[in-house]
Motif scaffolding. Sequence first.
Motif, short mmCIF file in Angstrom:
data_model
loop_
_atom_site.label_atom_id
_atom_site.label_comp_id
_atom_site.label_asym_id
_atom_site.label_seq_id
_atom_site.Cartn_x
_atom_site.Cartn_y
_atom_site.Cartn_z
N GLY A 192 -54.71 6.63 -12.46
CA GLY A 192 -53.61 7.58 -12.49
C GLY A 192 -52.79 7.48 -13.76
N ILE A 193 -51.75 8.33 -13.83
CA ILE A 193 -50.85 8.31 -14.98
C ILE A 193 -49.91 7.12 -14.84
CG2 ILE A 193 -48.99 9.56 -16.14
CD1 ILE A 193 -50.33 12.14 -15.40
N LEU A 196 -55.44 6.49 -23.33
CA LEU A 196 -55.02 7.59 -22.47
C LEU A 196 -55.61 8.92 -22.95
CD1 LEU A 196 -51.23 6.95 -21.73
CD2 LEU A 196 -53.11 6.90 -20.07
N GLY A 197 -55.93 9.79 -22.01
CA GLY A 197 -56.43 11.11 -22.35
C GLY A 197 -55.31 12.03 -22.80
N ARG A 198 -55.70 13.11 -23.44
CA ARG A 198 -54.75 14.07 -24.00
C ARG A 198 -53.82 14.61 -22.92
NH1 ARG A 198 -55.16 17.77 -28.56
NH2 ARG A 198 -53.83 19.59 -28.24
N GLU A 199 -54.37 14.98 -21.77
CA GLU A 199 -53.55 15.57 -20.70
C GLU A 199 -52.47 14.61 -20.23
OE1 GLU A 199 -54.16 17.42 -16.21
OE2 GLU A 199 -55.88 17.28 -17.58
N ALA A 200 -52.83 13.32 -20.06
CA ALA A 200 -51.86 12.32 -19.61
C ALA A 200 -50.78 12.10 -20.67
CB ALA A 200 -52.56 11.01 -19.29
N ILE A 201 -51.17 12.10 -21.93
CA ILE A 201 -50.21 11.92 -23.01
C ILE A 201 -49.19 13.06 -23.04
CG2 ILE A 201 -49.96 11.93 -25.54
CD1 ILE A 201 -52.65 10.39 -25.64
#
Length: 436
Positions: free
Chosen positions: A125-126, A74-79
């Motif tokens: 998506g998230i 997962l990318g930083r923004e999603a985390i």
Amino acid sequence: MNLYELLSNRCERDLLAKDQLHAINFSNLPPSGDATILPPVGVTIVARNPIYLLQQLLTLDGCVHSMLLLSPSLGREAIVSLMRDVGTLTLLTDREDLQDLVGEVELGPRNLETSWLLTTSGTTGIPKVVQHTLRSITATTKIANQVSESQPRWGLLFEMSRFAGLQVAMQALLGGGILLAPTGHDLAARVKFLIGEECSHLSATPTLWRKLLMMPESDQLRLKQITIGGEIADSHLLNALRQKHPNSRVTHIYASTEIGVGFPVNDGIAGFPLDYVTGSSGTKLKIVEGVLWAKLDDARSVIAARHIERDSEEYVCTGDRVEVKDGRVLFLGRESSLVNVGGVKIQIEEVEEIIRQCGVVADCTLEAKKNAFSGAVLSLLVSLKHTDFDHNEAKKNIRDWCRLKLQREAQPATIRIVDSLEMSSSGKIVRTAGRK
């Protein structure tokens, strides 16, 4: 009961798990904190290394209010978004790019029932969050009272932050075995590690099993148990596994993050017996308008997330389309992968299964692209059994096969040959979103 206590019958010197560089036993773990009253703490764990994740689970379960386990892909923004939504604002991670977000956890006594927050394995998506407990995660785990001389040696090819990966880890540890958790993205190197460590039990998705079947080095695996989950296990794959590993038991596990482990199928035949639907214990099943619904007994109940559809009888919609044929319930595919091509409804997974039986095809995936005239057109991505196949000849063979086996609307309009199909972090083929 927490995970540390469930493993209390293991000697402190017993090897619990290892990768290429690390090993873990009870001597690696810190004790719980003092018997003080702490405010509820929620912790997020993002772990590239399964050994690191296992250390955190053994240390934190029972000491914190909740643990949100996130995929290291997962990318930083999603985390950050998921941490904020769930309220687990303290992060523990072995990812260097997230170290500025890392917090400290003060451990209390192991007297809490920790919520295990897991994410679904969607490829776009998230992901959505589903709440489990250790009880629901280990409901079908066979717990050994003592370690035997012939310890099962479970290979881990799933991400351990996923429900499927946790199932492998729990069965290895609580079943008196050893978890073999090779790191890295090179599948050949991971298989080499499993061979060297005498892996005896291995679980993977059908996509991963197809890749393993194509690898010459996998012939050296001496498996006693083969477990399949996450996608449809068709008869072609089941037969190929039995042929390559004739001394192995082959089990197809029907499970999902939303419902937990539903049921195993051990007869080596695609689908499951119809009497599973009429059974009176364990997972209760019913078929409504061609879709499978499941209801777990109280011991395996999972707290509903917002995206889970339940009916008035507390059955959960699995989203899997099925058909009954000759006393067998066969999986057709996901509701979301039923597309309209020229007024004809086409189930993507059914078409893929037929194309995989073409002699030159190793694996494939269909993409449905919107079309103003026909509703959708099908585009085929395919990997070949041998890299030296002539691509033009291979395409001709595939087209001829499709004309012979598929109705006109189900035949792909275009064929593209790739070296290998992209897999998601959960071991499934990456599919294009928004097919309908």
